[in-house]
Scaffold this active site. Sequence first.
Site, PDB file in Angstrom:
ATOM      1  N   GLU A  75       3.513  -1.328  -8.018  1.00  0.00           N
ATOM      2  CA  GLU A  75       4.150  -0.938  -6.739  1.00  0.00           C
ATOM      3  C   GLU A  75       4.364   0.582  -6.667  1.00  0.00           C
ATOM      4  O   GLU A  75       5.358   1.060  -6.132  1.00  0.00           O
ATOM      5  CB  GLU A  75       5.415  -1.756  -6.493  1.00  0.00           C
ATOM      6  CG  GLU A  75       5.062  -3.235  -6.432  1.00  0.00           C
ATOM      7  CD  GLU A  75       5.997  -4.109  -5.666  1.00  0.00           C
ATOM      8  OE1 GLU A  75       6.741  -3.599  -4.827  1.00  0.00           O
ATOM      9  OE2 GLU A  75       5.957  -5.323  -5.913  1.00  0.00           O
TER      10      GLU A  75
HETATM   11  N1  CAA Z   1       6.308   4.243   5.894  1.00  0.00           N
HETATM   12  C1  CAA Z   1       5.552   4.406   7.003  1.00  0.00           C
HETATM   13  N2  CAA Z   1       4.413   5.144   7.012  1.00  0.00           N
HETATM   14  C2  CAA Z   1       4.058   5.741   5.867  1.00  0.00           C
HETATM   15  C3  CAA Z   1       4.808   5.635   4.684  1.00  0.00           C
HETATM   16  C4  CAA Z   1       5.974   4.841   4.727  1.00  0.00           C
HETATM   17  N3  CAA Z   1       6.735   4.662   3.656  1.00  0.00           N
HETATM   18  N4  CAA Z   1       4.187   6.342   3.715  1.00  0.00           N
HETATM   19  C5  CAA Z   1       3.097   6.889   4.277  1.00  0.00           C
HETATM   20  N5  CAA Z   1       3.014   6.509   5.561  1.00  0.00           N
HETATM   21  C6  CAA Z   1       2.012   6.906   6.557  1.00  0.00           C
HETATM   22  C7  CAA Z   1       2.020   8.429   6.767  1.00  0.00           C
HETATM   23  O1  CAA Z   1       3.027   8.809   7.695  1.00  0.00           O
HETATM   24  C8  CAA Z   1       0.614   8.661   7.304  1.00  0.00           C
HETATM   25  O2  CAA Z   1       0.528   8.289   8.647  1.00  0.00           O
HETATM   26  P1  CAA Z   1       0.542   9.426   9.875  1.00  0.00           P
HETATM   27  O3  CAA Z   1      -0.638  10.345   9.589  1.00  0.00           O
HETATM   28  O4  CAA Z   1       0.376   8.624  11.107  1.00  0.00           O
HETATM   29  O5  CAA Z   1       1.857  10.132   9.770  1.00  0.00           O
HETATM   30  C9  CAA Z   1      -0.199   7.626   6.540  1.00  0.00           C
HETATM   31  O6  CAA Z   1       0.701   6.621   6.090  1.00  0.00           O
HETATM   32  C10 CAA Z   1      -0.929   8.219   5.347  1.00  0.00           C
HETATM   33  O7  CAA Z   1       0.048   8.774   4.498  1.00  0.00           O
HETATM   34  P2  CAA Z   1      -0.240   9.988   3.520  1.00  0.00           P
HETATM   35  O8  CAA Z   1      -0.960  11.068   4.248  1.00  0.00           O
HETATM   36  O9  CAA Z   1       1.051  10.320   2.857  1.00  0.00           O
HETATM   37  O10 CAA Z   1      -1.299   9.317   2.512  1.00  0.00           O
HETATM   38  P3  CAA Z   1      -1.733   9.702   1.047  1.00  0.00           P
HETATM   39  O11 CAA Z   1      -3.163   9.397   0.883  1.00  0.00           O
HETATM   40  O12 CAA Z   1      -1.264  11.085   0.720  1.00  0.00           O
HETATM   41  O13 CAA Z   1      -0.972   8.599   0.146  1.00  0.00           O
HETATM   42  C11 CAA Z   1       0.783   7.602  -1.106  1.00  0.00           C
HETATM   43  C12 CAA Z   1       0.356   8.345   0.165  1.00  0.00           C
HETATM   44  C13 CAA Z   1       2.296   7.580  -1.017  1.00  0.00           C
HETATM   45  C14 CAA Z   1       0.346   8.316  -2.361  1.00  0.00           C
HETATM   46  C15 CAA Z   1       0.202   6.167  -1.050  1.00  0.00           C
HETATM   47  O14 CAA Z   1      -1.196   6.169  -1.172  1.00  0.00           O
HETATM   48  C16 CAA Z   1       0.807   5.244  -2.091  1.00  0.00           C
HETATM   49  O15 CAA Z   1       1.930   4.768  -1.927  1.00  0.00           O
HETATM   50  N6  CAA Z   1       0.051   4.963  -3.182  1.00  0.00           N
HETATM   51  C17 CAA Z   1       0.490   3.980  -4.181  1.00  0.00           C
HETATM   52  C18 CAA Z   1       0.051   2.610  -3.808  1.00  0.00           C
HETATM   53  C19 CAA Z   1       0.856   1.553  -4.476  1.00  0.00           C
HETATM   54  O16 CAA Z   1       2.079   1.586  -4.517  1.00  0.00           O
HETATM   55  N7  CAA Z   1       0.160   0.549  -4.988  1.00  0.00           N
HETATM   56  C20 CAA Z   1       0.829  -0.588  -5.579  1.00  0.00           C
HETATM   57  C21 CAA Z   1       0.005  -1.804  -5.404  1.00  0.00           C
HETATM   58  S1  CAA Z   1       0.886  -3.208  -4.887  1.00  0.00           S
HETATM   59  C22 CAA Z   1       1.538  -3.919  -6.279  1.00  0.00           C
HETATM   60  O17 CAA Z   1       1.605  -3.341  -7.330  1.00  0.00           O
HETATM   61  C23 CAA Z   1       2.105  -5.256  -6.044  1.00  0.00           C
HETATM   62  C24 CAA Z   1       2.180  -6.165  -7.205  1.00  0.00           C
HETATM   63  O18 CAA Z   1       1.317  -6.967  -7.406  1.00  0.00           O
HETATM   64  C25 CAA Z   1       3.401  -6.176  -8.036  1.00  0.00           C
END
Ligand code: CAA
Length: 380
Positions: free
Chosen positions: A363
Amino acid sequence: MNFTLTEEQEMIKQAAKDFAHAELLPGVIDRDEKQQFPSEQVKKMGELGFMGMMVDPEYGGSGLDTLSYVLTMEELSKIDASSSVVVSVNNSLVCYGLESFGSEEQKEKYLKKLASGEIIGAFCLSEPEAGSDATSQKTTAIDKGDHYVLNGTKNWITNGNSASVYLVIAQTHIKKGYKGINALIVEKGMPGFEIGPKENKLGIRGSDTHSLIFNDVKIPKENRIGEDGFGFKFAMKTLAGGRIGIAAQALGIAAGAYELAKNYSKERRAFGTEIANHQAIAFKLADMHTQIEAARYLVYKAAWDKDQGNNYDISGAMAKLYASQVAMETTVEAVQIFGGNGFVKEYHVERMMRDAKITQIYEGTSEIQKIVISRNILKN
Ligand code: CAA
């Protein structure tokens, strides 16, 4: 500020604690060793209302607040993190995602069964080349008018084989980047949907983690969650809350290992006295206790933010970042306090040390939490 739990929250915490001791503790070592999914235990947790804790009773849930959910996660995780991750994914990713963003028909068809624990769900975002870099989705959902055709592979999916319903993130409009991503509800057994082999893991070995393969799977349009192109935001908004659940899991692992180490240090004797009387051990316990309390306040604050309707992106990320670090450090120290016994399975702490590690990875890794935190503090 009020640090007192309500009577209802105290009752739920006690119920989770009683359940964990009566139903999760027996067999926990065996399930870890054999990588056995806790099917019976998950069924009972459904009956107790633990699988859809925050879902409105109208949709089969328990209608509780996030703090009650966090207290439950903490108590379950003190004993068995393989079982608590099933609870976390079902509650904060699958049920939350459907209740917040699903259509009325989707809630009727899927959420009711998921929230009551009749079936469980999985959240499918990660891919071989899209883990932390979640916008780089290679799985495609091509629009064919009244349905999508899904192709690709998902990796490290919790509840991979035990789930019946899968929320799958896939790219529809490749040129639009993350704005062209959709979230689709996929049912087990849909033609072309295959469950890949089970991963042989370091920790949380009782939970079933699989890759998933989609080969021309036909998904009806009504299974898309939200508007066309909402899939990435859906994933991000859902994961923000999921991180509070995993933070609570990390807190529980840390607190469970600490309690075992404290009790052991009051029984185990060396150099003519209980080892707790040696400052080397007493100071370790003091550090563990302090760090766990600090983690607890971050986790409860994130839950409180969510319940208040505040933004919880940053508080959830901070809670996960810190609680997972505390889980790792505390479990390593717990093994040290147990000494030779800490290295053998029957004392539980070696398993907790192995289980703790995943809380710094899934996550969103600790590094991803730092991206979320730093972006949030720097934008103001
Ligand atoms: N809420 C709403 N929108 C969001 C947001 C949030 N928390 N975070 C980002 N966004 C939106 C941004 O606003 C943007 O949209 P706009 O251009 O319209 O404003 C869009 O999403 C893209 O965001 P970024 O430009 O910030 O994207 P990025 O490529 O820089 O990545 C990141 C952001 C935070 C690194 C993201 O890629 C991320 O969270 N990566 C990790 C993924 C993850 O957590 N994976 C876990 C897998 S699930 C799991 O593990 C479950 C399980 O089985 C236990």
